[in-house]
Design a protein around this motif. Structure first.
Motif, PDB file in Angstrom:
ATOM      1  N   MET A 125      64.740 -48.681  -4.865  1.00  0.00           N
ATOM      2  CA  MET A 125      65.372 -49.711  -4.063  1.00  0.00           C
ATOM      3  C   MET A 125      65.329 -51.021  -4.845  1.00  0.00           C
ATOM      4  SD  MET A 125      64.453 -51.237  -0.305  1.00  0.00           S
ATOM      5  CE  MET A 125      65.055 -49.798   0.537  1.00  0.00           C
ATOM      6  N   ARG A 126      66.361 -51.831  -4.681  1.00  0.00           N
ATOM      7  CA  ARG A 126      66.442 -53.131  -5.328  1.00  0.00           C
ATOM      8  C   ARG A 126      66.474 -54.215  -4.260  1.00  0.00           C
ATOM      9  NH1 ARG A 126      70.077 -49.790  -7.930  1.00  0.00           N
ATOM     10  NH2 ARG A 126      71.718 -50.410  -6.531  1.00  0.00           N
ATOM     11  N   GLU A 127      66.016 -55.374  -4.631  1.00  0.00           N
ATOM     12  CA  GLU A 127      66.084 -56.526  -3.742  1.00  0.00           C
ATOM     13  C   GLU A 127      66.714 -57.677  -4.514  1.00  0.00           C
ATOM     14  OE1 GLU A 127      63.242 -59.215  -0.887  1.00  0.00           O
ATOM     15  OE2 GLU A 127      62.313 -58.135  -2.543  1.00  0.00           O
ATOM     16  N   VAL A 128      67.720 -58.315  -3.907  1.00  0.00           N
ATOM     17  CA  VAL A 128      68.365 -59.479  -4.498  1.00  0.00           C
ATOM     18  C   VAL A 128      68.387 -60.566  -3.435  1.00  0.00           C
ATOM     19  CG1 VAL A 128      70.478 -60.440  -5.479  1.00  0.00           C
ATOM     20  CG2 VAL A 128      69.830 -58.080  -5.981  1.00  0.00           C
ATOM     21  N   ARG A 129      67.903 -61.723  -3.796  1.00  0.00           N
ATOM     22  CA  ARG A 129      67.931 -62.874  -2.885  1.00  0.00           C
ATOM     23  C   ARG A 129      68.739 -63.979  -3.542  1.00  0.00           C
ATOM     24  NH1 ARG A 129      61.963 -63.534  -0.250  1.00  0.00           N
ATOM     25  NH2 ARG A 129      61.776 -61.404   0.494  1.00  0.00           N
ATOM     26  N   ILE A 130      69.569 -64.630  -2.747  1.00  0.00           N
ATOM     27  CA  ILE A 130      70.391 -65.745  -3.225  1.00  0.00           C
ATOM     28  C   ILE A 130      69.852 -67.022  -2.590  1.00  0.00           C
ATOM     29  CG2 ILE A 130      72.707 -66.729  -3.311  1.00  0.00           C
ATOM     30  CD1 ILE A 130      72.869 -64.128  -4.680  1.00  0.00           C
ATOM     31  N   PHE A 131      69.706 -68.073  -3.402  1.00  0.00           N
ATOM     32  CA  PHE A 131      69.162 -69.340  -2.928  1.00  0.00           C
ATOM     33  C   PHE A 131      70.056 -70.491  -3.373  1.00  0.00           C
ATOM     34  CE2 PHE A 131      65.650 -66.441  -3.536  1.00  0.00           C
ATOM     35  CZ  PHE A 131      64.905 -66.600  -2.381  1.00  0.00           C
ATOM     36  N   GLU A 132      69.976 -71.595  -2.654  1.00  0.00           N
ATOM     37  CA  GLU A 132      70.659 -72.823  -3.039  1.00  0.00           C
ATOM     38  C   GLU A 132      69.652 -73.958  -3.022  1.00  0.00           C
ATOM     39  OE1 GLU A 132      74.080 -73.582  -0.620  1.00  0.00           O
ATOM     40  OE2 GLU A 132      75.057 -71.721  -1.221  1.00  0.00           O
ATOM     41  N   VAL A 171      64.264 -60.916 -12.311  1.00  0.00           N
ATOM     42  CA  VAL A 171      65.214 -61.657 -13.122  1.00  0.00           C
ATOM     43  C   VAL A 171      65.711 -62.823 -12.278  1.00  0.00           C
ATOM     44  CG1 VAL A 171      67.468 -61.613 -14.266  1.00  0.00           C
ATOM     45  CG2 VAL A 171      65.915 -59.673 -14.477  1.00  0.00           C
ATOM     46  N   PHE A 172      65.652 -64.005 -12.842  1.00  0.00           N
ATOM     47  CA  PHE A 172      66.105 -65.242 -12.209  1.00  0.00           C
ATOM     48  C   PHE A 172      67.423 -65.589 -12.887  1.00  0.00           C
ATOM     49  CE2 PHE A 172      66.548 -69.744 -11.825  1.00  0.00           C
ATOM     50  CZ  PHE A 172      65.920 -70.104 -10.652  1.00  0.00           C
ATOM     51  N   LYS A 173      68.547 -65.611 -12.139  1.00  0.00           N
ATOM     52  CA  LYS A 173      69.870 -65.854 -12.720  1.00  0.00           C
ATOM     53  C   LYS A 173      70.567 -66.990 -11.994  1.00  0.00           C
ATOM     54  CE  LYS A 173      74.189 -63.729 -13.994  1.00  0.00           C
ATOM     55  NZ  LYS A 173      74.181 -63.641 -15.429  1.00  0.00           N
ATOM     56  N   GLY A 216      73.126 -79.870  -7.977  1.00  0.00           N
ATOM     57  CA  GLY A 216      72.537 -78.798  -7.179  1.00  0.00           C
ATOM     58  C   GLY A 216      72.720 -77.474  -7.901  1.00  0.00           C
ATOM     59  N   ALA A 217      72.273 -76.394  -7.299  1.00  0.00           N
ATOM     60  CA  ALA A 217      72.381 -75.092  -7.953  1.00  0.00           C
ATOM     61  C   ALA A 217      72.307 -73.964  -6.941  1.00  0.00           C
ATOM     62  CB  ALA A 217      71.278 -74.921  -8.991  1.00  0.00           C
ATOM     63  N   ARG A 218      72.887 -72.859  -7.335  1.00  0.00           N
ATOM     64  CA  ARG A 218      72.797 -71.615  -6.573  1.00  0.00           C
ATOM     65  C   ARG A 218      72.289 -70.572  -7.556  1.00  0.00           C
ATOM     66  NH1 ARG A 218      77.476 -68.156  -3.662  1.00  0.00           N
ATOM     67  NH2 ARG A 218      76.132 -67.354  -2.033  1.00  0.00           N
ATOM     68  N   PHE A 219      71.308 -69.756  -7.139  1.00  0.00           N
ATOM     69  CA  PHE A 219      70.724 -68.785  -8.052  1.00  0.00           C
ATOM     70  C   PHE A 219      70.303 -67.534  -7.313  1.00  0.00           C
ATOM     71  CE2 PHE A 219      67.326 -71.482  -6.556  1.00  0.00           C
ATOM     72  CZ  PHE A 219      66.273 -70.618  -6.315  1.00  0.00           C
ATOM     73  N   ALA A 220      70.109 -66.469  -8.075  1.00  0.00           N
ATOM     74  CA  ALA A 220      69.666 -65.187  -7.527  1.00  0.00           C
ATOM     75  C   ALA A 220      68.330 -64.822  -8.147  1.00  0.00           C
ATOM     76  CB  ALA A 220      70.687 -64.096  -7.824  1.00  0.00           C
ATOM     77  N   LEU A 221      67.492 -64.210  -7.355  1.00  0.00           N
ATOM     78  CA  LEU A 221      66.233 -63.661  -7.825  1.00  0.00           C
ATOM     79  C   LEU A 221      66.294 -62.174  -7.492  1.00  0.00           C
ATOM     80  CD1 LEU A 221      63.522 -64.439  -9.111  1.00  0.00           C
ATOM     81  CD2 LEU A 221      62.595 -64.637  -6.810  1.00  0.00           C
ATOM     82  N   ALA A 222      66.220 -61.336  -8.515  1.00  0.00           N
ATOM     83  CA  ALA A 222      66.376 -59.898  -8.315  1.00  0.00           C
ATOM     84  C   ALA A 222      65.189 -59.142  -8.881  1.00  0.00           C
ATOM     85  CB  ALA A 222      67.654 -59.419  -8.995  1.00  0.00           C
ATOM     86  N   SER A 223      64.762 -58.145  -8.130  1.00  0.00           N
ATOM     87  CA  SER A 223      63.686 -57.278  -8.606  1.00  0.00           C
ATOM     88  C   SER A 223      64.019 -55.854  -8.200  1.00  0.00           C
ATOM     89  CB  SER A 223      62.340 -57.705  -8.019  1.00  0.00           C
ATOM     90  OG  SER A 223      62.359 -57.638  -6.616  1.00  0.00           O
ATOM     91  N   GLY A 224      63.583 -54.921  -9.031  1.00  0.00           N
ATOM     92  CA  GLY A 224      63.792 -53.513  -8.744  1.00  0.00           C
ATOM     93  C   GLY A 224      62.466 -52.853  -8.441  1.00  0.00           C
TER      94      GLY A 224
END
Length: 101
Positions: free
Chosen positions: A1-8, A25-27, A68-76
């Motif tokens: 399972m993977r988890e991806v969170r999007i933040f601003e 991974v922080f993108k 400002g910024a929008r980014f994703a933090l993803a982990s598997g």
């Protein structure tokens, strides 16, 4: 399972500390992010499309650039077999998921 969170983050928000529970991974999706990892000797300025791998148990401090910024933090899943693609072990789906592949 993977988890991806999007933040601003807005420019005027204070820097936030993150404790990384699993290798992630922080993108940056849009904007610019200042990121420093506790114990690292250098800071990172990441622009749209750039990413950095964060090891388990790392403490990362982040803040947004002027617009400002929008980014994703993803982990598997740590139990899943990993295969390196584009320098992101085990997260080959991330660029497609974010629409940048």
């Amino acid at each position: 399972m993977r988890e991806v969170r999007i933040f601003e983050l807005e420019h005027d928000e204070p820097a936030a500390a993150w404790r990384v529970a699993r290798p992630s991974v922080f993108k940056v999706i849009s904007g610019e992010i200042w990121l420093t990892v506790q114990g690292d000797s250098e800071d990172h300025w990441l622009a749209t499309g750039e990413s950095i791998e964060l090891p388990r148990r790392a403490v990362a401090w982040i803040s947004a650039g002027q617009s400002g910024a929008r980014f994703a933090l993803a982990s598997g899943s740590e139990q899943r077999a990993v295969r390196p693609v584009r320098g992101l072990p085990g997260l080959s789906w991330l660029p497609r998921w974010l629409g940048v592949a």
